[in-house]
Design a protein around this motif. Structure first.
Motif, short mmCIF file in Angstrom:
data_model
loop_
_atom_site.label_atom_id
_atom_site.label_comp_id
_atom_site.label_asym_id
_atom_site.label_seq_id
_atom_site.Cartn_x
_atom_site.Cartn_y
_atom_site.Cartn_z
N UNK A 43 -20.03 -4.54 58.10
CA UNK A 43 -20.21 -3.12 58.39
C UNK A 43 -21.70 -2.77 58.49
N UNK A 44 -21.97 -1.59 59.05
CA UNK A 44 -23.34 -1.09 59.22
C UNK A 44 -23.61 0.08 58.28
N UNK A 45 -24.79 0.08 57.65
CA UNK A 45 -25.28 1.27 56.96
C UNK A 45 -26.24 1.96 57.92
N UNK A 46 -26.02 3.25 58.14
CA UNK A 46 -26.83 3.98 59.12
C UNK A 46 -27.37 5.25 58.47
N UNK A 47 -28.68 5.47 58.63
CA UNK A 47 -29.31 6.70 58.16
C UNK A 47 -29.86 7.48 59.34
N UNK B 14 -24.41 6.96 56.41
CA UNK B 14 -23.02 6.59 56.64
C UNK B 14 -22.80 5.08 56.56
N UNK B 15 -21.54 4.73 56.33
CA UNK B 15 -21.05 3.37 56.48
C UNK B 15 -20.17 3.38 57.71
N UNK B 16 -20.47 2.50 58.68
CA UNK B 16 -19.66 2.51 59.89
C UNK B 16 -19.32 1.11 60.35
N UNK B 17 -18.33 1.01 61.21
CA UNK B 17 -17.84 -0.27 61.72
C UNK B 17 -18.78 -0.79 62.80
N UNK B 18 -18.95 -2.12 62.88
CA UNK B 18 -19.80 -2.70 63.93
C UNK B 18 -19.00 -2.93 65.22
N UNK B 19 -17.71 -2.76 65.15
CA UNK B 19 -16.90 -3.01 66.36
C UNK B 19 -16.77 -1.75 67.22
N UNK B 20 -16.45 -0.61 66.59
CA UNK B 20 -16.30 0.62 67.39
C UNK B 20 -17.21 1.76 66.91
N UNK B 21 -18.08 1.48 65.91
CA UNK B 21 -19.04 2.44 65.34
C UNK B 21 -18.35 3.64 64.70
N UNK B 22 -17.10 3.46 64.32
CA UNK B 22 -16.38 4.53 63.63
C UNK B 22 -16.97 4.73 62.23
N UNK B 23 -17.22 6.00 61.85
CA UNK B 23 -17.80 6.32 60.54
C UNK B 23 -16.70 6.22 59.49
N UNK B 24 -16.93 5.34 58.48
CA UNK B 24 -15.95 5.10 57.42
C UNK B 24 -16.23 5.94 56.19
N UNK B 25 -17.51 6.10 55.84
CA UNK B 25 -17.89 6.91 54.68
C UNK B 25 -19.19 7.63 55.02
N UNK B 26 -19.41 8.80 54.38
CA UNK B 26 -20.62 9.57 54.71
C UNK B 26 -21.09 10.37 53.50
N UNK B 27 -22.42 10.44 53.35
CA UNK B 27 -23.07 11.23 52.30
C UNK B 27 -24.25 11.96 52.94
N UNK B 28 -24.50 13.20 52.53
CA UNK B 28 -25.66 13.95 53.02
C UNK B 28 -26.78 13.89 51.98
N UNK B 29 -27.96 13.38 52.39
CA UNK B 29 -29.12 13.28 51.51
C UNK B 29 -30.16 14.32 51.90
N UNK B 30 -31.18 14.49 51.05
CA UNK B 30 -32.24 15.46 51.31
C UNK B 30 -33.27 14.85 52.27
N UNK B 31 -33.40 15.44 53.44
CA UNK B 31 -34.34 15.04 54.49
C UNK B 31 -33.98 13.66 55.08
N UNK B 32 -34.75 13.25 56.10
CA UNK B 32 -34.42 12.07 56.88
C UNK B 32 -34.46 10.77 56.09
N UNK B 33 -33.52 9.88 56.41
CA UNK B 33 -33.47 8.55 55.79
C UNK B 33 -34.49 7.65 56.49
N UNK B 34 -35.35 6.98 55.73
CA UNK B 34 -36.38 6.11 56.33
C UNK B 34 -36.25 4.65 55.93
N UNK B 35 -35.53 4.36 54.83
CA UNK B 35 -35.38 2.98 54.36
C UNK B 35 -33.99 2.75 53.81
N UNK B 36 -33.44 1.58 54.11
CA UNK B 36 -32.21 1.10 53.47
C UNK B 36 -32.47 -0.33 53.02
#
Length: 618
Positions: A262-266, A273-295
């Protein structure tokens, strides 16, 4: 300049840092030992133990660290920096086990944009910034450059990121605005050969982040348009793109492939979010404060860490995907720091929109007081520790309770052009404030409010610093009009005036109160007699930049300065000589304070960092 000034002076011991530069993309890393977080702040690379938060520091850069990479084995860390136009920007390879510099590499001009290690620790690839535009491959064993090339064709855009193959030491990928290339290292001929990736009619800007799958089959590229391109590595052709219906707001700003596939996407809006690498469907999502810059993933990816533009770090587990806030820091300039009189467990800082209270031994935030869209210019903690007094650019004085953050008192229209400086008397009954228009005002605190006692109008420009004498009968004010005035705050008249041709930034009473010291934009520290205002000594305090803050130890033996040269300096008061220098701040130092036990020094800077230093008798 920094090297000249610190050549023969022992360095201060840095004990702890409160700060995280969330604006460095992919700046937060987890070491393969799974025990340490690695991230840059200013000129320093910080190693923070996950278990207990213990910090170690890698010192060697002369300017802000712009990128960090960790080798697959964990043997090496590489960090690049920015530098002034026309100067070369250094890359440092660190020996992780020894916590020492392994090699220093100099080729790129002005900025190192990105770094990546080859999978078997043979090579390091580096990318120069916009003014350099070159890719260089380095041999780690010989510490020499093997070859280099322009990162992109002249007609295409600016390259922003590089990443090595996970299995092949001779293959790496570069991406950026209008460019996506797969490179092959031809070691016998000392050349690197690029192959342009084909995305057909799909035109995207790969902002800063892309990932290569563990088997080297696909490249996943996050774009500023808010979608993800999936490209086959060996052919360089577009395989897929998504999500189609719901794109990521403000673009994809961080990307990480997990072992499970799976992919972690900010995103730039803070969606994680956590999403699938096959169809990019979002599996789980959380809203954080301001833009994500590192995972950054830990081990097999069951735990991961996320950094944001708000200078906050979060910890997640794969199973529950809930955000645990593990570190909060200032993400803009710290204006002032205050330490309670005779108490050294806590200190307070102020910046745009908020005041924060910190524990001095454990670098953790205890309280945050937020006033939206207004900047706090200065603050103080009353001697009894029962209130925080603060000066704001909307012309208001606000008094808060330090335990709860409750607003205890507000004085509207305290100064016409914003309140720029503030101090409280030892008896906790009066506040002296200074404004942008140059007026000095004395306020009486009453049980159910306040009363203006007097306005003193001799300064012609903004008040930059106020210090009150221990008997609460006099105070000294520094102003950007080039004058320092000693006031009688019982009769409300001026007693002495010290004038130079430089804007003053800071002033301090010696504890015996027969002398004051001043400093400002002329880079000098001046000693003055209180009784007649005579100048008795002048020290060259900095070779470059203004002195913004000073503080004298309680015993009067030492004082400390900090300013635009980014150096913390401890001085012997009588000898007028520097005894220690603190190196590490990446921005101009805005405030310095010595704790009353004289063993700890706190300094803050324009990049939002708070440094805690250990003071030693020399």
């Amino acid at each position: 300049t920094m090297a000249l000034e610190t050549l023969s002076v022992p360095q201060l011991e840095l004990e702890a840092v409160i700060g995280f530069n969330g604006y460095v993309f992919s700046g937060l890393r987890v070491h393969p030992d799974r025990e340490h977080l690695i991230y840059p702040l200013g000129c320093t690379v910080i190693l923070k133990r996950i278990k207990d938060g213990k910090q170690e520091f890698l010192h060697g850069h002369t300017n802000n660290v712009s990128c960090v990479s960790v080798s697959k084995s964990g043997s090496y860390i590489a960090s690049g920096q920015v530098n002034f136009m026309g100067f070369k920007a250094a890359i440092i390879i660190w020996d992780y086990a020894q916590r020492k510099i392994y090699a220093e590499l100099l080729l790129h001009k002005a900025k190192v944009e990105a770094l990546a290690f080859s999978p078997n620790d043979k090579y390091l690839v580096s990318l120069g910034g916009q003014d350099d535009g070159s890719i260089v491959v380095w041999n780690i064993e010989t510490k020499q450059a093997i070859c280099g090339s322009p990162a992109s064709a002249q007609s295409s855009g600016h390259c922003l990121a590089v990443q090595y193959s996970n299995t092949n030491d001779n293959i790496f990928v570069s991406a950026g605005s209008g460019t996506l290339r797969v490179w092959e290292l031809d070691l016998p001929n000392r050349k690197i050969w690029p192959t342009e990736c084909e995305t057909g009619l799909l035109k995207r800007i790969v902002k800063l982040l892309f990932q290569i799958s563990d088997d080297d089959q696909f490249i996943f590229c996050g774009t500023t348009s808010g979608d993800i391109m999936k490209i086959t590595l060996n052919t360089g052709r577009l395989s897929d793109c998504g999500p189609n219906k719901r794109k990521y707001s403000l673009g994809v700003s961080a990307l990480r492939i997990l072992k499970c596939g799976h992919l972690l996407v900010g995103s730039g809006s803070g969606a994680f979010t956590l999403c699938s690498t096959t169809n990019f469907k979002i599996l789980k999502e959380v809203q954080l404060v301001k833009g994500v810059t590192s995972i950054a993933t830990r081990g097999e990816g069951q735990q991961f860490f996320v950094g944001t533009e708000a200078a906050q770090m979060y910890r997640f587990s794969y199973e529950d995907f809930k955000a645990e806030l593990i570190s909060t820091n200032h993400n803009n300039a710290v204006k002032d720091v205050a330490i309670p009189f005779a108490i050294s467990e806590l200190f307070a800082t102020c910046t745009e929109e908020d005041i924060r209270v910190w524990h001095i031994d454990k670098p953790i935030e205890l309280l945050r007081i937020t006033v939206p869209n207004i900047t706090c210019n200065s603050l103080g903690i009353m001697a009894d520790g029962h209130s925080i007094i603060s000066a704001w650019n909307d012309g208001t004085i606000r008094v808060f309770a330090p335990e709860s953050g409750r607003l205890m008192l507000i004085i509207y229209n305290a100064h016409r052009m914003g309140v720029t400086a503030i101090a409280g008397t030892r008896d906790c009954r009066r506040i002296v404030s200074g404004g942008g228009e140059g007026q000095v005002r004395v306020w009486e605190l009453q049980h159910q409010g306040h009363r203006l006692l007097e306005t003193m109008k001799e300064h012609r420009a903004s008040i930059t610093c106020i210090k009150i004498k221990s008997n609460d009968k006099e105070c000294v004010t520094a102003s950007s009009d080039g004058a320092c005035i000693i006031w009688d705050i019982v009769r409300f008249v001026s007693l002495q005036r010290m004038i130079t041709n430089t804007p003053f930034r800071t002033v301090c009473y010696h504890p015996e109160e027969y002398q004051i010291i001043t400093s400002g934009t002329d880079r000098k520290v001046a000693y003055w007699e209180v009784c007649d205002g005579a100048a008795i000594r002048e020290l060259e305090a900095s070779q470059s930049g203004a002195i913004n803050s000073m503080h004298i130890s309680q015993d009067g033996k030492h004082f400390v300065t900090g300013g635009d040269d980014k150096l913390v300096k401890v001085w012997d008061y009588m000898a007028g000589a520097v005894t220690y220098v603190g190196i590490g701040h990446g921005g101009s130092i805005t405030s310095v304070k010595i704790c009353d036990n004289n063993r700890i020094l706190v300094s803050t800077s324009a990049d939002g960092a708070i440094f805690r230093w250990k003071l030693r008798e020399r």
